[in-house]
Scaffold this motif. Structure first.
Motif, PDB file in Angstrom:
ATOM      1  N   VAL A 271      11.315  20.326 -10.511  1.00 15.13           N
ATOM      2  CA  VAL A 271      10.176  21.324 -10.747  1.00 15.13           C
ATOM      3  C   VAL A 271       9.905  21.175 -12.151  1.00 15.13           C
ATOM      4  CG1 VAL A 271       9.981  23.727 -10.851  1.00 15.13           C
ATOM      5  CG2 VAL A 271      11.333  22.740  -8.796  1.00 15.13           C
ATOM      6  N   PRO A 272       8.523  21.175 -12.391  1.00 10.16           N
ATOM      7  CA  PRO A 272       7.854  21.056 -13.559  1.00 10.16           C
ATOM      8  C   PRO A 272       7.719  22.528 -14.153  1.00 10.16           C
ATOM      9  CG  PRO A 272       6.255  20.484 -12.115  1.00 10.16           C
ATOM     10  CD  PRO A 272       7.374  20.696 -11.466  1.00 10.16           C
ATOM     11  N   LEU A 273       8.043  22.910 -15.287  1.00 13.46           N
ATOM     12  CA  LEU A 273       8.031  24.156 -16.080  1.00 13.46           C
ATOM     13  C   LEU A 273       6.984  24.215 -17.108  1.00 13.46           C
ATOM     14  CD1 LEU A 273      11.879  25.113 -16.306  1.00 13.46           C
ATOM     15  CD2 LEU A 273      10.272  25.668 -14.320  1.00 13.46           C
ATOM     16  N   SER A 274       6.289  25.306 -17.118  1.00 14.32           N
ATOM     17  CA  SER A 274       5.191  25.661 -18.197  1.00 14.32           C
ATOM     18  C   SER A 274       5.746  26.611 -18.928  1.00 14.32           C
ATOM     19  CB  SER A 274       3.900  25.917 -17.553  1.00 14.32           C
ATOM     20  OG  SER A 274       2.889  26.428 -18.504  1.00 14.32           O
ATOM     21  N   PRO A 275       6.208  26.385 -20.378  1.00 10.73           N
ATOM     22  CA  PRO A 275       6.775  27.433 -21.126  1.00 10.73           C
ATOM     23  C   PRO A 275       5.696  28.414 -21.640  1.00 10.73           C
ATOM     24  CG  PRO A 275       6.585  25.062 -22.342  1.00 10.73           C
ATOM     25  CD  PRO A 275       6.271  25.224 -21.031  1.00 10.73           C
ATOM     26  N   PRO A 309      16.259  27.013 -15.268  1.00  9.26           N
ATOM     27  CA  PRO A 309      17.197  26.544 -14.089  1.00  9.26           C
ATOM     28  C   PRO A 309      17.260  25.159 -14.372  1.00  9.26           C
ATOM     29  CG  PRO A 309      14.952  27.679 -13.599  1.00  9.26           C
ATOM     30  CD  PRO A 309      14.807  27.406 -15.104  1.00  9.26           C
ATOM     31  N   PRO A 310      18.517  24.723 -13.655  1.00  6.95           N
ATOM     32  CA  PRO A 310      19.034  23.250 -13.619  1.00  6.95           C
ATOM     33  C   PRO A 310      18.196  22.279 -12.986  1.00  6.95           C
ATOM     34  CG  PRO A 310      20.299  24.547 -12.238  1.00  6.95           C
ATOM     35  CD  PRO A 310      19.488  25.621 -12.879  1.00  6.95           C
ATOM     36  N   GLY A 311      17.906  21.185 -13.497  1.00  6.45           N
ATOM     37  CA  GLY A 311      17.397  20.075 -12.866  1.00  6.45           C
ATOM     38  C   GLY A 311      15.831  20.238 -12.948  1.00  6.45           C
ATOM     39  N   THR A 312      15.291  21.012 -13.787  1.00 14.39           N
ATOM     40  CA  THR A 312      13.881  21.105 -14.105  1.00 14.39           C
ATOM     41  C   THR A 312      13.328  20.238 -15.320  1.00 14.39           C
ATOM     42  OG1 THR A 312      14.349  23.407 -15.464  1.00 14.39           O
ATOM     43  CG2 THR A 312      13.610  23.434 -13.158  1.00 14.39           C
ATOM     44  N   TRP A 313      11.960  20.174 -15.221  1.00 12.64           N
ATOM     45  CA  TRP A 313      11.334  19.514 -16.379  1.00 12.64           C
ATOM     46  C   TRP A 313      10.865  20.117 -17.349  1.00 12.64           C
ATOM     47  CZ3 TRP A 313       6.565  19.340 -18.128  1.00 12.64           C
ATOM     48  CH2 TRP A 313       6.089  18.153 -18.935  1.00 12.64           C
ATOM     49  N   LEU A 314      10.831  19.793 -18.698  1.00 13.73           N
ATOM     50  CA  LEU A 314      10.272  20.329 -19.589  1.00 13.73           C
ATOM     51  C   LEU A 314       9.628  19.328 -20.543  1.00 13.73           C
ATOM     52  CD1 LEU A 314      12.209  23.491 -20.725  1.00 13.73           C
ATOM     53  CD2 LEU A 314       9.721  23.612 -20.166  1.00 13.73           C
TER      54      LEU A 314
END
Length: 334
Positions: A271-275, A309-314
């Motif tokens: 899951v990619p995250l946008s900060p 969250p664990p296993g996410t992309w930043l």
């Protein structure tokens, strides 16, 4: 400096002109930022140089650069302007309205704004709508708006140096697909399934390079390309027309509003995250900013927005993110 300063007080307007040119290193861009004619800006710089008795810039036909004295002056000028703005705000009859930019279709931003209005009912928090944090940051520095939201770490370092920020949330990313796209039937789209696709991520839009950069970092090594520039679609009908013409999926966030003839699907594996951060001009003091910061912390803590969250992309090395286990607060600039 190389010569003794004039005994006369320096006009803050001259320091503001100097600071704009020093940060832009371009007279035309600095003049546009200050809403003045380039000739007037050049006159102000020459006047400041006369009053200080030194040259502040090296000007050639191809570039503008700071002299050693100009580089020495810059941090002092910034501090003077910050104090000048604070003084002006302190002696207003009453705090002016705070102009809050909601620059993306993000329900979290609206939640923070609603709660801030509850926390500071006597303050006027007025909504504005920009497009992209880079464009909003330039408007903040020009005084057209006060606060915005977005990917602080994706801003140019020169912009970050003039701004403060507070982290708000990790926002999961998504993709908008034509409803007849082969992946549209999936409840969530694995990133690997987008290999070979061209995804629109705002390429060519000078107001949103932080979003295009985020896409480039996410797509690197995955066989996904950024779609070439396309006309900016404003409104549902224009979005429908551009999507029908170009057929490129669009990188978005999960709160992206429904669009005609399209579906939005969360991205997974990972899951990619946008900060997302709250961003305002360095030195700005306003009760509305305090209320927004309190609201962001309160809602973020209650809703789990501040925990990755664990296993996410930043993106690696992203400035402005909270230190694990620490309460969120102003991010360091640069």
């Amino acid at each position: 400096m190389s010569a003794s300063p004039s005994p006369h007080d320096l006009d803050p307007r001259l320091l503001r002109a100097f600071t704009a040119v020093a940060e832009e290193l371009h007279f035309t861009r600095a003049a546009a930022r200050l809403y003045v004619a380039q000739q007037a800006l050049s006159r102000d710089i020459r006047r400041l140089e006369r009053e200080l008795g030194t040259e502040l810039f090296v000007r050639t036909t191809r570039q503008v650069s700071l002299t050693p004295d100009g580089a020495r002056l810059l941090p002092y000028a910034r501090r003077v302007l910050t104090a000048h703005d604070a003084l002006r705000e302190a002696f207003r009859a009453e705090p002016r309205p705070l102009l809050v930019d909601l620059n993306s279709p993000d329900l979290a931003q609206e939640q923070v704004l609603r709660r801030a209005r509850e926390l500071a009912p006597d303050q006027e928090l007025m909504i504005r709508y920009e497009s992209g944090l880079t464009g909003a940051a330039q408007s903040i520095l020009a005084g057209r708006i006060d606060v915005s939201f977005g990917r602080y770490g994706g801003l140019d370092a020169r912009l970050r140096a003039q701004l403060d920020s507070q982290f708000v949330r990790y926002e999961p990313m998504a993709v908008v697909l034509p409803e007849d796209h082969p992946l549209a039937h999936l409840p969530a789209v694995p990133l690997a399934r987008l290999a070979g696709e061209q995804i629109y991520a705002g390429a060519g839009n000078e107001r949103t390079p932080e979003w295009t950069d985020l896409a480039a970092r996410l797509f690197a090594g995955r066989g996904i390309e950024i779609a070439p520039p396309a006309p900016l679609a404003v409104g549902h009908e224009e979005f429908r027309r551009i999507m029908a013409k170009h057929r490129h999926p669009v990188l978005a966030v999960i709160d992206f509003p429904a669009m005609p003839d399209c579906v939005i699907r969360p991205l997974i594996d990972p899951v990619p995250l946008s900060p997302v951060s709250l961003v305002w001009r360095k030195g700005l003091r306003h009760p509305g900013v305090d209320a927004l910061r309190r609201a962001a912390t309160e809602i973020g803590t209650r809703s789990g927005w501040l925990t990755r969250p664990p296993g996410t992309w930043l993106p690696e090395g992203e400035p402005g993110l909270p230190t694990p286990g620490a309460l969120t607060g102003p991010a360091r600039s640069g």
